[in-house]
Design a protein around this motif. Structure first.
Motif, short mmCIF file in Angstrom:
data_model
loop_
_atom_site.label_atom_id
_atom_site.label_comp_id
_atom_site.label_asym_id
_atom_site.label_seq_id
_atom_site.Cartn_x
_atom_site.Cartn_y
_atom_site.Cartn_z
N SER A 20 37.41 50.11 43.05
CA SER A 20 38.49 49.66 43.92
C SER A 20 38.17 49.91 45.39
N TRP A 21 38.08 48.85 46.14
CA TRP A 21 37.77 48.96 47.58
C TRP A 21 38.84 49.76 48.30
N ARG A 40 37.66 45.00 40.53
CA ARG A 40 37.98 45.29 41.93
C ARG A 40 39.30 46.05 42.09
N ASP A 98 38.30 39.10 39.30
CA ASP A 98 37.33 40.14 38.98
C ASP A 98 38.15 41.41 38.78
#
Length: 194
Positions: A173-174, A65, A62
């Motif tokens: 973006s975590w 992300r 993905d």
């Protein structure tokens, strides 16, 4: 010996809205969307059928992300696209200028016909893709270019694709949220509505 096109880049061009939009078109013409999906979510139509070298099912990344094997800097992504990912069906796109020249110049009509006929491609993407293709050189024009001109053109497409993939990660973006960093606004991609 590595070709100049594959060699690790000395300079990384800054992304622009135009380079990201060109990268979107390269992404579509190279059929990256078949695995990664039209928005980079890893949900392309071929995703359920993907297997690794041992025959085990794998999921495409993905791209939104911002978590990339090999690192997420532009230089890192360039390297990943140059070498591919061992054991996966990901094609090595940068190993030979001819690999990018094939769908963008030599077999453009056949690739475009297939891509444009896919139900996953939006009307807006169809219009953008047709405009992009109208500005690409013909095979004979490409062949008449000096080798350095061909390499510069291909290098531009490579960076366009890198910029687009990085743009997909944009605000999703975590690790940016975890570190409290202000997410950058995508130029095009996951966080932008059409």
């Amino acid at each position: 010996e590595r070709s100049e096109v594959l060699a690790s880049p000395k300079t990384v061009p800054e992304p622009t809205e135009a380079s990201v939009l060109r990268g979107r078109n390269v992404f579509l013409l190279m059929k990256c969307f078949l695995c990664h999906g039209t928005r980079g979510a890893g949900d392309g139509p071929d995703a359920p059928t993907l297997k690794d070298a041992r025959g085990r099912r794998i999921d495409p990344r993905d791209l939104r992300r911002g978590e990339f094997k090999g690192g997420g800097s532009a230089r890192d992504l360039f390297g990943t696209l140059a070498t591919g990912i061992d054991g996966t069906p990901m094609v090595v796109y940068f190993a030979d200028p001819e690999i990018l020249a094939r769908p963008l110049v030599r077999l453009r009509e056949a690739f475009a016909k297939e891509v444009l006929s896919r139900r996953e491609i939006s009307d807006e993407d169809r219009r953008r893709l047709q405009k992009f293709m109208a500005n690409l050189p013909s095979a004979s024009t490409f062949d008449d270019m000096e080798e350095k001109q061909q390499e510069a053109l291909v290098r531009g497409w490579q960076w366009d694709l890198v910029h687009y993939v990085r743009d997909l990660a944009g605000r999703g973006s975590w690790w940016r949220r975890f570190l409290g960093l202000t997410p950058r606004r995508p130029l095009y991609g996951a966080g932008k509505k059409e």
